[in-house]
Design a protein around this motif. Structure first.
Motif, PDB file in Angstrom:
ATOM      1  N   PRO A  43       0.803  -1.227   0.000  1.00  0.00           N
ATOM      2  CA  PRO A  43       0.000   0.000   0.000  1.00  0.00           C
ATOM      3  C   PRO A  43       0.832   1.272   0.000  1.00  0.00           C
ATOM      4  CG  PRO A  43      -0.897  -1.590   1.559  1.00  0.00           C
ATOM      5  CD  PRO A  43       0.398  -2.154   1.080  1.00  0.00           C
ATOM      6  N   GLN A  44       1.951   1.238   0.719  1.00  0.00           N
ATOM      7  CA  GLN A  44       2.832   2.407   0.775  1.00  0.00           C
ATOM      8  C   GLN A  44       3.302   2.820  -0.613  1.00  0.00           C
ATOM      9  OE1 GLN A  44       6.196   2.774   3.773  1.00  0.00           O
ATOM     10  NE2 GLN A  44       7.314   1.998   2.007  1.00  0.00           N
ATOM     11  N   GLY A  85      -0.237   9.358  -5.049  1.00  0.00           N
ATOM     12  CA  GLY A  85      -0.409  10.569  -4.267  1.00  0.00           C
ATOM     13  C   GLY A  85      -1.730  10.655  -3.552  1.00  0.00           C
ATOM     14  N   VAL A  86      -2.456   9.553  -3.469  1.00  0.00           N
ATOM     15  CA  VAL A  86      -3.751   9.524  -2.785  1.00  0.00           C
ATOM     16  C   VAL A  86      -3.748   8.377  -1.774  1.00  0.00           C
ATOM     17  CG1 VAL A  86      -4.970  10.500  -4.762  1.00  0.00           C
ATOM     18  CG2 VAL A  86      -4.815   8.016  -4.517  1.00  0.00           C
ATOM     19  N   PRO A 145      -0.568   9.795   1.965  1.00  0.00           N
ATOM     20  CA  PRO A 145       0.635  10.446   1.427  1.00  0.00           C
ATOM     21  C   PRO A 145       1.111  11.620   2.261  1.00  0.00           C
ATOM     22  CG  PRO A 145      -1.305  11.192   0.228  1.00  0.00           C
ATOM     23  CD  PRO A 145      -1.778  10.122   1.189  1.00  0.00           C
ATOM     24  N   LEU A 146       2.420  11.823   2.265  1.00  0.00           N
ATOM     25  CA  LEU A 146       3.031  13.054   2.759  1.00  0.00           C
ATOM     26  C   LEU A 146       3.303  13.910   1.527  1.00  0.00           C
ATOM     27  CD1 LEU A 146       5.623  11.674   5.351  1.00  0.00           C
ATOM     28  CD2 LEU A 146       3.333  12.563   5.800  1.00  0.00           C
ATOM     29  N   THR A 185       4.688  13.779  -3.848  1.00  0.00           N
ATOM     30  CA  THR A 185       4.556  12.846  -2.721  1.00  0.00           C
ATOM     31  C   THR A 185       5.949  12.486  -2.227  1.00  0.00           C
ATOM     32  OG1 THR A 185       2.545  11.931  -3.708  1.00  0.00           O
ATOM     33  CG2 THR A 185       3.563  10.667  -1.944  1.00  0.00           C
ATOM     34  N   VAL A 186       6.260  12.875  -1.001  1.00  0.00           N
ATOM     35  CA  VAL A 186       7.614  12.675  -0.470  1.00  0.00           C
ATOM     36  C   VAL A 186       7.685  11.557   0.553  1.00  0.00           C
ATOM     37  CG1 VAL A 186       8.285  15.068  -0.890  1.00  0.00           C
ATOM     38  CG2 VAL A 186       7.269  14.434   1.313  1.00  0.00           C
ATOM     39  N   GLY A 187       6.560  10.967   0.891  1.00  0.00           N
ATOM     40  CA  GLY A 187       6.564   9.900   1.879  1.00  0.00           C
ATOM     41  C   GLY A 187       5.172   9.360   2.104  1.00  0.00           C
ATOM     42  N   ALA A 188       5.048   8.528   3.120  1.00  0.00           N
ATOM     43  CA  ALA A 188       3.756   7.913   3.405  1.00  0.00           C
ATOM     44  C   ALA A 188       3.625   7.608   4.892  1.00  0.00           C
ATOM     45  CB  ALA A 188       3.585   6.633   2.590  1.00  0.00           C
TER      46      ALA A 188
END
Length: 225
Positions: free
Chosen positions: A64-65, A72-73, A107-108, A114-117
């Motif tokens: 999922p990550q 981005g969602v 998302p971050l 998107t830079v992270g999760a």
């Protein structure tokens, strides 16, 4: 301002995981930031299961990550026991022993990037309510800047502290990938794929295999194709 510093002089990140548990009623949380070349820094993991879920996704390159990083969602899996999990079949099979009922990834975002999760899990199956989804999105948005700052700070410290619950940037994985690249005279993508495949085939983590490569206990040049 957080003035606590670790042994390497880097300020310890605030407790970024707890608000998700407190406000959403999930069991565990992990938060990871990804660099432009795919390097991952896990900022925090609330427990050993959350850390293992994060590690499996890093090792396997699916889950999922990764779906959240690509789209981005949010990625919402209210019941991991149902569905075909076509996008992450190996990851789905690998978490069977962890007694995880539901997985969610948010998302971050820094602007449109998107830079992270943020990865969330529940022991029992069940969807997040629309209100909880809204809260999760708000919390993720609020922590992005501080998460990225700590990822950058940690990446600049050679040998920065690493534990099961808060693994630092996987420097050994990137170093091992470079060594395999030279050993096999191939590309970085293929070198990392070989690293992943060898770890999976031997029932070990990518981190463990990378450590063997870096310490020169394992050379991919001597392995069969």
């Amino acid at each position: 301002m957080n003035d606590n510093k670790n042994d390497f002089g880097v300020a310890e990140p605030p407790d970024l995981c707890s608000p998700f548990i407190d406000d959403l009623g999930v069991t565990g949380v992990s938060i990871a930031v990804f660099g432009p070349r795919g390097g991952q820094t896990t900022i925090c993991s609330s427990d050993a299961v959350a850390a293992r879920i994060d590690e499996l996704q890093f090792d396997l390159g699916e889950g999922p990550q990764w779906a959240t990083l690509k789209t981005g969602v949010p990625t919402l899996v209210p019941d991991v026991s149902t569905g075909t999990h076509d996008s992450w079949p190996i990851f789905a099979a690998s978490i069977g022993s962890l007694h995880v009922g539901a997985l969610f990834s948010f998302p971050l975002l820094m602007g449109a990037v998107t830079v992270g999760a943020v990865g969330l899990y529940r022991r029992t199956a069940g969807a997040l309510s629309p209100q909880h989804i809204e809260i999760a999105v708000t919390l993720a948005s609020a922590l992005t800047d501080v998460a990225v700052r700590h990822a950058i700070a940690g990446a600049g410290i050679e040998g920065a502290g690493e534990s099961m619950l808060t693994p630092a940037m996987r420097r050994e994985v990137h170093q091992a990938t470079g060594m395999i690249l030279v050993q096999l005279d191939t590309t970085a993508t293929i070198a990392y794929s070989r690293l992943q495949a060898h770890a999976f085939a031997n029932g070990r983590t990518v981190q463990d295999i990378a450590r063997d490569v870096v310490s020169r206990h394992l050379s991919f040049k001597s392995l069969p194709e």
